[in-house]
Design an enzyme around this catalytic site. Structure first.
Site, mmCIF file in Angstrom:
data_model
loop_
_atom_site.group_PDB
_atom_site.id
_atom_site.type_symbol
_atom_site.label_atom_id
_atom_site.label_comp_id
_atom_site.label_asym_id
_atom_site.label_seq_id
_atom_site.Cartn_x
_atom_site.Cartn_y
_atom_site.Cartn_z
ATOM 1 N N TYR A 54 -7.728 8.038 -9.355
ATOM 2 C CA TYR A 54 -6.855 7.363 -10.320
ATOM 3 C C TYR A 54 -7.068 8.016 -11.681
ATOM 4 O O TYR A 54 -7.967 7.655 -12.442
ATOM 5 C CB TYR A 54 -7.146 5.868 -10.390
ATOM 6 C CG TYR A 54 -6.857 5.122 -9.103
ATOM 7 C CD1 TYR A 54 -6.074 5.668 -8.094
ATOM 8 C CD2 TYR A 54 -7.380 3.846 -8.902
ATOM 9 C CE1 TYR A 54 -5.811 4.979 -6.931
ATOM 10 C CE2 TYR A 54 -7.111 3.139 -7.723
ATOM 11 C CZ TYR A 54 -6.340 3.719 -6.747
ATOM 12 O OH TYR A 54 -6.084 3.033 -5.576
ATOM 13 N N SER A 209 -0.877 -2.794 -3.978
ATOM 14 C CA SER A 209 0.521 -3.013 -4.382
ATOM 15 C C SER A 209 1.056 -4.341 -3.820
ATOM 16 O O SER A 209 2.134 -4.377 -3.227
ATOM 17 C CB SER A 209 1.419 -1.857 -3.937
ATOM 18 O OG SER A 209 1.135 -0.689 -4.660
ATOM 19 N N PRO A 210 0.326 -5.443 -3.995
ATOM 20 C CA PRO A 210 0.765 -6.716 -3.416
ATOM 21 C C PRO A 210 2.038 -7.267 -4.042
ATOM 22 O O PRO A 210 2.681 -8.149 -3.456
ATOM 23 C CB PRO A 210 -0.425 -7.646 -3.668
ATOM 24 C CG PRO A 210 -1.071 -7.087 -4.901
ATOM 25 C CD PRO A 210 -0.923 -5.593 -4.751
ATOM 26 N N LEU A 211 2.404 -6.746 -5.202
ATOM 27 C CA LEU A 211 3.634 -7.188 -5.868
ATOM 28 C C LEU A 211 4.755 -6.171 -5.712
ATOM 29 O O LEU A 211 5.810 -6.314 -6.320
ATOM 30 C CB LEU A 211 3.372 -7.465 -7.348
ATOM 31 C CG LEU A 211 2.339 -8.552 -7.637
ATOM 32 C CD1 LEU A 211 2.063 -8.656 -9.135
ATOM 33 C CD2 LEU A 211 2.806 -9.896 -7.097
ATOM 34 N N GLY A 212 4.531 -5.130 -4.913
ATOM 35 C CA GLY A 212 5.588 -4.163 -4.650
ATOM 36 C C GLY A 212 5.375 -2.797 -5.251
ATOM 37 O O GLY A 212 6.120 -1.864 -4.948
#
Length: 282
Positions: A54, A209-212
């Site tokens: 990252y 990426s649980p929110l997309g």
């Protein structure tokens, strides 16, 4: 803050994905990133997810890890309760690209570099980032075993793994294996089988990426938005509560680069959806 289990550690039911703070084109300035990390800690989050890859540039590995380390050094609370999870085996290439390197020697070098970036003697949770088709999976997982046996990591995890790979890693690592981190969100539900395997084996499942995903968190529409409006909360908070309800092994790690975003996500741990609401969300 409600808690869930990763290996022998209790952590907040919601974690923080720190990746957005180090992605070229999206990253805020360093002070804002530190404020975001401190806001997460102040909100009771005790799981922070990072990775050596990252970074805004291929020649600056560990950028995000160093941000996390700086924030922890500035926090007034008890950092002993905070589990920092990092990853190795996914590498950046010139021009903003990505590649994989699952060779045991690479993973061991990457772990040493992450230890230095985080400023610790042992990493709380060290995860293999992504399978390398050029390297037998059992060889890569064997490196995690070696790192654990050497005391360089306290818990081992894997990421972007299918059910067969999860079972293979569990067979090699045994109780050393604590978690699986795969993509999972309302728009990406193909990791349902992996969640079930984790529940069977007693492993934590950490949806990335649980929110997309970056730039897509505003796309939660329909039932998520309707339930959020009725409850007086954001669709994002409804989404995370929906994921928490999927299984007690699920610990979402939403990304954030603003303090207000992670505060909203943290509040999902106290939002209980009704059976009717869960049925509407599918």
């Amino acid at each position: 803050m409600q808690t869930r289990t990763i290996g022998n550690r209790r952590v907040s039911a919601i974690g923080l994905g720190a990746m957005p703070m180090s992605v070229a084109g999206h990253m805020p300035d360093e002070d804002q990133s530190v404020r975001t990390l401190l806001a997460a800690l102040d909100a009771g989050l005790t799981l922070i997810d990072t990775a050596d890859a990252y970074t805004p540039s291929h020649d600056d590995p560990g950028h995000n890890e160093r941000l996390v380390a700086r924030a922890l050094s500035l926090w007034s609370g008890d950092t002993g309760d905070v589990l920092v999870a990092t990853k190795g085996g996914h590498v950046r290439t010139p021009g903003g690209g990505w590649d994989v390197d699952g060779r045991p020697e690479h993973l061991k070098r990457a772990c040493d570099r992450s230890l230095k970036a985080l400023g610790v003697e042992s990493i709380g949770l060290y995860q293999h980032h992504r399978p390398d088709p050029k390297v037998p999976y059992e060889d890569t997982i064997g490196a995690l075993k070696d790192l654990h046996d050497a005391g360089k990591i306290e818990l081992a995890g894997i990421s972007n793994a299918n059910p067969e790979q999860i079972r293979l890693a569990h067979a090699i690592l045994g109780d050393r294996l604590a978690s699986v981190q795969n993509q999972y969100s309302p728009r990406f539900r193909s990791s349902e089988p992996e969640i079930d395997v984790c529940a069977e084996l007693g492993l934590a499942f950490l949806p990335w990426s649980p929110l997309g995903g970056i730039g897509r968190t505003g796309e939660l529409r329909d039932a998520f938005a309707e339930i959020g409006e009725a409850r007086g909360v954001s669709p994002q908070r409804v989404c995370l509560a929906w994921e928490l309800a999927r299984s007690p092994v699920v610990i979402p790690i939403p990304g954030a680069s603003r303090p207000e975003s992670i505060r909203d996500s943290a509040a999902a741990a106290t939002l209980e959806l009704t059976e009717e609401e869960l049925a509407r969300l599918g």
